[in-house]
Design a protein around this motif. Sequence first.
Motif, PDB file in Angstrom:
ATOM      1  N   THR A 176       9.015  -0.378  -2.131  1.00 32.94           N
ATOM      2  CA  THR A 176       7.947   0.070  -1.229  1.00 32.94           C
ATOM      3  C   THR A 176       8.390   0.120   0.228  1.00 32.94           C
ATOM      4  OG1 THR A 176       7.040  -2.178  -1.072  1.00 32.94           O
ATOM      5  CG2 THR A 176       6.085  -0.716  -2.737  1.00 32.94           C
ATOM      6  N   ASP A 224       3.030   0.813   3.890  1.00 31.25           N
ATOM      7  CA  ASP A 224       2.002   1.579   3.196  1.00 31.25           C
ATOM      8  C   ASP A 224       1.219   2.348   4.241  1.00 31.25           C
ATOM      9  OD1 ASP A 224       0.635   2.552   1.009  1.00 31.25           O
ATOM     10  OD2 ASP A 224      -0.765   0.869   0.889  1.00 31.25           O
ATOM     11  N   CYS A 272       5.863  -7.050  -0.124  1.00 27.77           N
ATOM     12  CA  CYS A 272       5.139  -5.852  -0.551  1.00 27.77           C
ATOM     13  C   CYS A 272       3.748  -5.855   0.072  1.00 27.77           C
ATOM     14  CB  CYS A 272       5.014  -5.831  -2.078  1.00 27.77           C
ATOM     15  SG  CYS A 272       4.302  -4.303  -2.739  1.00 27.77           S
ATOM     16  N   LYS A 274      -0.060  -3.431   0.304  1.00 26.00           N
ATOM     17  CA  LYS A 274      -0.831  -2.313  -0.237  1.00 26.00           C
ATOM     18  C   LYS A 274      -2.251  -2.323   0.320  1.00 26.00           C
ATOM     19  CE  LYS A 274       2.123  -0.481  -3.167  1.00 26.00           C
ATOM     20  NZ  LYS A 274       2.533   0.952  -3.136  1.00 26.00           N
ATOM     21  N   GLU A 315       0.518  -3.647  -6.975  1.00 26.62           N
ATOM     22  CA  GLU A 315      -0.108  -2.324  -7.017  1.00 26.62           C
ATOM     23  C   GLU A 315      -1.551  -2.483  -7.446  1.00 26.62           C
ATOM     24  OE1 GLU A 315      -0.442   1.007  -5.933  1.00 26.62           O
ATOM     25  OE2 GLU A 315       1.692   1.015  -6.464  1.00 26.62           O
TER      26      GLU A 315
END
Length: 336
Positions: A176, A224, A272, A274, A315
């Motif tokens: 990502t 993101d 990560c 999101k 995710e």
Amino acid sequence: MKKLILFSFTIISSFLFSQKFTIDTLLTDKISIRAIQLYDGKVWYAGTDSKFGYVNLKNKSDKKQIKLSDKKLQFRTLAQNNKYFYAINIESPAYFFQIDKQNLHSKIVKVDTVKSAFYDALIFNNNNRGLAISDPNNNLNSFAYTKSGGENWRKDDGVKKLDYYDGEAHFAASNTNIAFQDKTIWIATGGTKARIFKLSNYNWQAFETPFTQGRSSQGIYSIDFYDKNFGIAVGGDYTKQSDNINNIATTNDGGKTWQIQASGQNAGYMTCVKFRPKTKGKEIVAVGDQHISFSSDYGKSWTKISDEKNLYACEWLDKNTLILTGKDKIIKLNFQ
């Protein structure tokens, strides 16, 4: 293949305004998973020891795992289009695997034998166009792209002349460090420099950030974008995971300028990030080796909502279901 004993557990926790969630274990195995895709009600993953497979989100006894190679390859990339999954191993030679979604038959469609090949991220921005990011070769970009849905890949070594600084590269942390919206692609770097490369209107641009940088372990690990303007970047220093200075930043102008958020007031290194669906960019989740964190104010402040460790990728399945993977496990957060 020696497997760990499959088990499941549920943890009830709460945060913010008494919002509760449960954590359910979907899969345990001797594997490190840094790349996932959601498709057909299943979590698909690629990881260490050439392993590729899935587990059903509603019935975790429905699972399958295969080895894409007899070699002990490490996969940190996974992407999909309508017909196929694609995975590329880190380190040279890099094999581009195509996996048929219907029968899971796989084949190698490209081999990159350049000594510096190290594929950090892979993405499809529509059914036919895909982009794979390798660490730079002689301080120039080393990308592979397809316009044929992955049947054919073409190397783009320095053609666009994206100049890297000595010691600047990408992190293969969660697949990502790359994001897209419509026809725009963003790529994050780290090391001696933490920058954002942006492709729009067939033109690459490079933008500086105030992110922590200067050492090989520092920089941006994940990005993101909610829309073409608002985006977020997270990371830090994986060798000093409690460090939380200048490791979160947001942009409101499509990546040109970045503003540091919550410096010194977050749980540390993040691998990560999101945006939560259907929250208009307001709610965001981020994971690191030592925590799961949540923001309800566009990334300005963060609350650690779980001490769950060794997570690398995440995710959203939908607004209330978050899938996370890491060392030896796949878990699911169900927000209530």
